[in-house]
Structures are given as structure tokens and as C-alpha cells.
Design a protein around this motif. Structure first.
Motif, PDB file in Angstrom:
ATOM      1  N   THR A  87      38.737   9.206  87.653  1.00 55.09           N
ATOM      2  CA  THR A  87      37.888  10.391  87.825  1.00 55.09           C
ATOM      3  C   THR A  87      38.593  11.649  87.326  1.00 55.09           C
ATOM      4  O   THR A  87      38.015  12.438  86.560  1.00 55.09           O
ATOM      5  N   TYR A 100      32.412   9.611  88.263  1.00 55.70           N
ATOM      6  CA  TYR A 100      32.450   9.802  89.709  1.00 55.70           C
ATOM      7  C   TYR A 100      31.946   8.530  90.366  1.00 55.70           C
ATOM      8  O   TYR A 100      30.912   7.992  89.983  1.00 55.70           O
ATOM      9  N   PHE A 101      32.682   8.053  91.362  1.00 52.52           N
ATOM     10  CA  PHE A 101      32.293   6.842  92.089  1.00 52.52           C
ATOM     11  C   PHE A 101      32.104   5.673  91.115  1.00 52.52           C
ATOM     12  O   PHE A 101      31.076   4.994  91.111  1.00 52.52           O
ATOM     13  N   THR A 105      36.523   2.735  92.192  1.00 57.09           N
ATOM     14  CA  THR A 105      36.318   3.373  93.495  1.00 57.09           C
ATOM     15  C   THR A 105      35.511   2.457  94.408  1.00 57.09           C
ATOM     16  O   THR A 105      35.833   2.286  95.589  1.00 57.09           O
ATOM     17  N   PHE A 106      34.470   1.842  93.850  1.00 60.63           N
ATOM     18  CA  PHE A 106      33.663   0.927  94.655  1.00 60.63           C
ATOM     19  C   PHE A 106      34.463  -0.296  95.083  1.00 60.63           C
ATOM     20  O   PHE A 106      34.459  -0.680  96.261  1.00 60.63           O
ATOM     21  N   SER A 109      36.880   0.424  97.788  1.00 61.78           N
ATOM     22  CA  SER A 109      36.173   0.635  99.062  1.00 61.78           C
ATOM     23  C   SER A 109      35.734  -0.694  99.667  1.00 61.78           C
ATOM     24  O   SER A 109      35.883  -0.922 100.877  1.00 61.78           O
ATOM     25  N   SER A 199      28.129  14.681  98.664  1.00 55.48           N
ATOM     26  CA  SER A 199      28.580  13.602  97.782  1.00 55.48           C
ATOM     27  C   SER A 199      28.765  12.284  98.527  1.00 55.48           C
ATOM     28  O   SER A 199      28.703  11.219  97.922  1.00 55.48           O
ATOM     29  N   TYR A 200      28.974  12.369  99.848  1.00 52.50           N
ATOM     30  CA  TYR A 200      29.117  11.134 100.608  1.00 52.50           C
ATOM     31  C   TYR A 200      27.832  10.308 100.564  1.00 52.50           C
ATOM     32  O   TYR A 200      27.868   9.072 100.613  1.00 52.50           O
ATOM     33  N   THR A 202      25.787  10.254  97.918  1.00 50.93           N
ATOM     34  CA  THR A 202      25.826   9.619  96.599  1.00 50.93           C
ATOM     35  C   THR A 202      26.748   8.413  96.636  1.00 50.93           C
ATOM     36  O   THR A 202      26.444   7.358  96.056  1.00 50.93           O
ATOM     37  N   TYR A 203      27.869   8.545  97.315  1.00 45.78           N
ATOM     38  CA  TYR A 203      28.825   7.443  97.470  1.00 45.78           C
ATOM     39  C   TYR A 203      28.163   6.256  98.168  1.00 45.78           C
ATOM     40  O   TYR A 203      28.364   5.103  97.783  1.00 45.78           O
ATOM     41  N   TYR A 216      28.809   4.577  87.483  1.00 43.49           N
ATOM     42  CA  TYR A 216      28.462   4.847  88.885  1.00 43.49           C
ATOM     43  C   TYR A 216      28.144   3.556  89.617  1.00 43.49           C
ATOM     44  O   TYR A 216      27.219   2.831  89.250  1.00 43.49           O
ATOM     45  N   SER A 218      27.644   2.778  93.569  1.00 44.32           N
ATOM     46  CA  SER A 218      27.611   3.220  94.960  1.00 44.32           C
ATOM     47  C   SER A 218      27.878   2.042  95.897  1.00 44.32           C
ATOM     48  O   SER A 218      27.791   0.868  95.501  1.00 44.32           O
TER      49      SER A 218
END
Length: 277
Positions: A87, A100-101, A105-106, A109, A199-200, A202-203, A216, A218
Motif C-alpha cells: 500500500t 488499499y486492502f 492484507t486480506f 487478516s 475505511s473499516y 470497506t475492509y 481490493y 475485502s
């Protein structure tokens, strides 16, 4: 998949093939959107299917391999931090196409969340088993895996159904198969609002109005595909055993074993090649 003995070479090979496919896909993206080449086929439904085959494969394999991670939460934190690096770099170098995301990142998580659930489940069952051991004088030694606690086919089925239901969540509705149900507009923000506001959400999957990311993923719907990969391991193990997973095509399996570092480096290399062409 820490030791050579436990590695499933076929999974590494599939991951290697998928990584090569992803590199080719991203190279086409660079040629079209950075170099400006006329590629009308790129952006069609066919290229969408190509892109989906890549991300589905990566996410299923990552969930599958949770069974071999000694420290899944630590691994998840590492992958998540790599996503943050991606990012930061894209915001600075490619401000018109930031990430972003993104997928790292996914995946980070998902590893952290599922790793925490598995750890909690194992602690609860270990405590219960220790109590039985004290009463009976010995341990029954149950399989503490979440995927093996029940028929894993049910876990796979439920995960796939939840993935199908939430697949269009980014676009504001859920898929109930016979019809769609629209979600409240308030979950998706207001037009003209700062794209990183809330943004949380969107996450989580409720993509805010005006948000843009060139990559992206999510938490919903993809977490359910990740979990499906986790249960898929036990379904295959129960039905077929593991002989089929020791097909080793060395160049491809080597790429699959080093997928994270290759992923981190491939876009700068492709960007350089694109500029040189």
C-alpha cells in the motif's frame, strides 16, 4: 508446511502455476494502464475469469495450507505487514493506481482470524481432554483440528454457500439465489465523502462510495473462500489420502515455495520492464 517431509509438492506446484499466471496478468495490466497499449480484450469477461481463477486459487490454497502452519498468527502478521508495504509503495510510486486492502492484507487478516479461532478451539478441547485424562488416568488423544471435529464436508458446504451469498456484498447486496437482497445505503457511505472515511467498513466488505483500489479483497466475501480451503484439506484427506499431493514439478514447486517474496518483487520488476519496452 515447514519440513520437507510434510510438504505437499503438488500444492507448491499449483501455487507456482498460479503465480506465473498472476505475473502474466499483472504484466498485461501494466502494458494497458501504464504503457497505454491498445488491448481491447483486457477488461472483458474473459480477462475477468482469468483474474478470478488466480485469486480463487491463491485463497483456497492459503486456507488449505493453514493445516501445516506452526504459527499461523505470526505468519498472518507477516503477510499483513507485507500488504501494508505494498500500500505504501503504490501510494508513493503509483498514486493513480494505489492498492488499499489488497490480497496480502486480506490473506494476513484471514490467517490471523482463523489462526485465533483454531488456537481457542484447541485450548478449549485440550482443557476438556485434560479433565478426562485426570478422571480416566489416560488421554483419549482426540484430533483437535476444527476441520476434523465434525464431518468436514459440511464445513466446506456451509463455507461455499456463505461465499456465494456474500460474493456481491461490495456492490451493495446479498445473493439469496432466487433473488437478491439490497443492503442499507448507509453502510456504503455518502457520495463525495472522503474515500477512506469509515475505511473499516470497506475492509469488511461494504465498499464506500468513491473508493478505488487497483487490488481490493475485502474480508467478506473472501474469508469464506479461505475457510472453504481449510475444510477442503480434510475432505480430500478423508476421501483420497495424500498420495496425489506428492507430484513434484521442481521449477514450479520451487516458485510455489517462494511465493511471498516473488509476489513482493514481481511488480517492481514488471514496472521496470514496462518502462524499458
Amino acid at each position: 508446511m515447514q519440513t520437507r517431509k510434510k510438504r505437499l509438492e503438488t500444492i507448491d506446484t499449483i501455487r507456482g502455476i498460479t503465480l506465473i499466471s498472476m505475473i502474466l496478468y499483472h504484466f498485461c495490466w501494466d502494458l494497458k494502464y501504464i504503457k497505454g497499449l491498445n488491448m481491447p480484450w483486457y477488461g472483458t469477461f474473459g480477462s475477468y475469469l482469468w483474474q478470478q481463477s488466480i485469486c480463487w486459487s491463491f485463497i483456497l490454497i492459503s486456507g488449505f495450507c493453514m493445516h501445516f502452519a506452526r504459527k499461523p498468527i505470526r505468519n498472518g502478521v507477516l503477510v499483513f505487514l507485507c500488504g501494508i508495504i505494498i500500500t505504501c509503495v503504490t501510494v508513493l510510486v503509483l498514486p493513480d493506481a494505489p492498492v488499499y486492502f489488497g490480497v496480502l492484507t486480506f490473506l494476513g487478516s484471514a490467517m490471523i482470524l482463523l489462526g485465533a479461532v483454531i488456537s481457542l478451539y484447541n485450548k478449549i478441547n485440550s482443557t476438556g481432554n485434560a479433565g478426562l485424562s485426570g478422571i480416566n488416568g489416560k488421554s483419549n488423544g482426540p484430533d483437535l483440528s476444527v476441520a476434523n471435529s465434525k464431518d468436514p464436508l459440511w464445513g466446506l458446504f456451509i463455507s461455499v454457500v456463505l461465499f456465494a451469498i456474500t460474493k456481491p456484498i461490495n456492490r451493495g447486496f446479498l445473493n439469496l439465489f432466487v433473488s437478491n437482497i439490497a443492503l442499507p445505503d448507509t453502510l456504503y457511505g455518502q457520495v463525495g465523502q472522503d474515500v477512506l472515511h469509515n475505511s473499516y467498513l470497506t475492509y469488511l466488505g461494504f465498499m464506500q462510495n468513491g473508493f478505488y483500489s487497483s487490488d481490493y479483497f475485502s474480508l467478506m466475501p473472501w474469508i469464506f473462500l479461505f475457510i472453504a480451503g481449510y475444510f477442503l484439506h480434510s475432505v480430500i484427506k478423508k476421501k483420497f489420502g495424500f498420495g496425489i499431493f506428492h507430484i513434484n514439478i521442481k521449477p514450479l514447486s520451487w516458485i510455489g515455495r517462494h511465493s511471498l517474496i516473488i509476489y513482493m518483487l514481481h511488480q517492481p520488476v514488471l514496472y521496470g520492464i514496462t518502462m524499458i519496452l
